[in-house]
Scaffold this active site. Structure first.
Site, PDB file in Angstrom:
ATOM      1  N   ARG A 143       0.948  -1.128   0.174  1.00 47.06           N
ATOM      2  CA  ARG A 143       0.161   0.027  -0.110  1.00 47.06           C
ATOM      3  C   ARG A 143       0.991   1.205   0.006  1.00 47.06           C
ATOM      4  NH1 ARG A 143      -2.084  -3.543   3.826  1.00 47.06           N
ATOM      5  NH2 ARG A 143      -4.430  -4.253   3.491  1.00 47.06           N
ATOM      6  N   LYS A 168      -2.775  -1.624   7.598  1.00 48.42           N
ATOM      7  CA  LYS A 168      -4.195  -1.260   7.892  1.00 48.42           C
ATOM      8  C   LYS A 168      -4.854  -2.112   8.942  1.00 48.42           C
ATOM      9  CE  LYS A 168      -8.177  -1.384   4.419  1.00 48.42           C
ATOM     10  NZ  LYS A 168      -8.605  -1.901   3.205  1.00 48.42           N
ATOM     11  N   HIS A 243      -2.845   3.405  -6.103  1.00 47.52           N
ATOM     12  CA  HIS A 243      -3.407   2.137  -5.571  1.00 47.52           C
ATOM     13  C   HIS A 243      -3.515   0.890  -6.492  1.00 47.52           C
ATOM     14  CE1 HIS A 243      -4.609  -0.405  -2.006  1.00 47.52           C
ATOM     15  NE2 HIS A 243      -5.750  -0.960  -2.800  1.00 47.52           N
ATOM     16  N   ARG A 246      -1.058  -1.683  -7.039  1.00 45.19           N
ATOM     17  CA  ARG A 246      -1.077  -3.118  -5.812  1.00 45.19           C
ATOM     18  C   ARG A 246      -2.060  -4.024  -6.453  1.00 45.19           C
ATOM     19  NH1 ARG A 246      -1.261  -4.497  -0.473  1.00 45.19           N
ATOM     20  NH2 ARG A 246      -3.143  -5.244   0.485  1.00 45.19           N
ATOM     21  N   HIS A 277      -3.420  -8.677   3.725  1.00 47.50           N
ATOM     22  CA  HIS A 277      -4.875  -8.928   3.739  1.00 47.50           C
ATOM     23  C   HIS A 277      -5.413  -9.461   5.031  1.00 47.50           C
ATOM     24  CE1 HIS A 277      -5.496  -8.409  -0.873  1.00 47.50           C
ATOM     25  NE2 HIS A 277      -5.720  -7.427  -0.394  1.00 47.50           N
ATOM     26  N   TYR A 286      -9.270 -10.280  -6.643  1.00 39.30           N
ATOM     27  CA  TYR A 286      -8.655  -9.726  -7.833  1.00 39.30           C
ATOM     28  C   TYR A 286      -8.857 -10.619  -8.824  1.00 39.30           C
ATOM     29  CZ  TYR A 286      -5.846  -6.875  -4.813  1.00 39.30           C
ATOM     30  OH  TYR A 286      -5.305  -5.995  -3.795  1.00 39.30           O
TER      31      TYR A 286
END
Length: 309
Positions: A143, A168, A243, A246, A277, A286
């Site tokens: 990130r 995060k 972003h 990523r 994640h 994805y």
């Protein structure tokens, strides 16, 4: 008597101690609390929640309304145990929509063009910093905030290991990188130390002022680089974002696994951990970002049930 504002502040403080960032959630919740105070309400009601959620003069987007109401609903469930008169807005009070922005998947040619046009930035050290930042994001899937948050001690140039802290979800992780990446980071570090022999920050990536890069101020320069590289969004899509590097990394990794007939199901937890994640569901998303990836996944699924490609 405890006010709704006090309850909200205690609730946010509790959640943050558990590791939740709650940046936009907190802003929305306190906006709702201010609305209740402005109207003189002392009880959280469904009517008040709906009125606040849909009172957005600049937007009539139902997705936006639904997300605002969801913030109130989550808090109301907590408040109900403390204040029995609290009303919890029902799930169907507003049409519930879930929409994720379709990412821009950079091609190898576009990535090469982006790196090349960093040379237009001045002074030269700024160009070097941006070249290093973009390259790092492209080959690690970090990130933007994680890359900017790296300290010098987090970048082990001997072992080729990055330590990403306070992510995060409030956890730290280690990210191994290729020797070519280590070489590029070492080259940048030498240039940085020549520019700033007496550093004023422990950050690995620094601005021309010698301060840590601010992730919130990067989009403007990135837009300039996109224009210089002649990279545009497809029709009906938003402009590519930092972003999206990523997304590109994750999608490319999955594509390579499928093309090489790897056991994606077994490898997916590795990618989930690498990307930081919270669970594999976020990584699975994805699959929807690339038509080719969807096709390969569908073919693999068909094979698993004895079908033919």
């Amino acid at each position: 008597m405890t006010t709704i504002r006090q309850h909200a502040e205690e609730y946010l403080a509790m959640r943050r101690r558990l590791g939740f960032k709650l940046t936009s959630f907190g802003e929305k919740l306190m906006s709702f609390v201010s609305y209740l105070e402005h109207t003189g309400a002392t009880v959280l009601t469904t009517e008040a929640a709906l009125t606040w959620a849909t009172s957005t003069p600049r937007s009539t987007d139902q997705v936006h309304w639904s997300r605002r109401l969801m913030v109130v609903r989550v808090f109301a469930r907590h408040l109900k145990a403390l204040e029995p008169a609290t009303e919890i807005p029902p799930d169907d009070a507003l049409p519930h929509h879930y929409r994720r922005i379709t990412p821009h998947l950079f091609t190898p040619a576009e990535l090469a063009a982006l790196l090349q046009v960093t040379g237009i930035l001045r002074p030269a050290f700024r160009a070097r910093t941006w070249h290093t930042l973009l390259g790092l994001l492209a080959v690690t899937g970090l990130r933007t905030s994680e890359a900017c948050g790296l300290d010098r001690t987090d970048v082990d140039l001997t072992s080729g290991l990055l330590t990403v802290r306070d992510t995060k979800f409030g956890k730290s992780r280690q990210v191994p990188v290729h020797t070519s990446t280590t070489a590029a980071l070492r080259k940048y570090a030498r240039e940085r130390d020549r520019q700033r022999p007496a550093p004023s920050t422990v950050a690995f990536l620094v601005s021309t002022r010698g301060t840590r890069l601010d992730a919130h101020s990067l989009p403007r320069t990135f837009a300039q680089l996109l224009e210089a590289a002649d990279i545009t969004a497809g029709e009906g899509r938003r402009r590519p974002r930092l972003h999206d590097l990523r997304h590109t990394f994750a999608t490319t990794t999955l594509l390579n696994w499928y093309r090489n007939d790897a056991d994606v199901q077994a490898k997916l937890p590795l990618l989930t951990t690498y990307l930081g994640h919270a669970d594999p569901k976020s990584t699975y998303w994805y699959l929807s970002g690339s038509p080719e990836l969807l096709s390969l996944a569908a073919t693999r699924l068909e094979h698993s049930f004895g079908g033919r490609p």
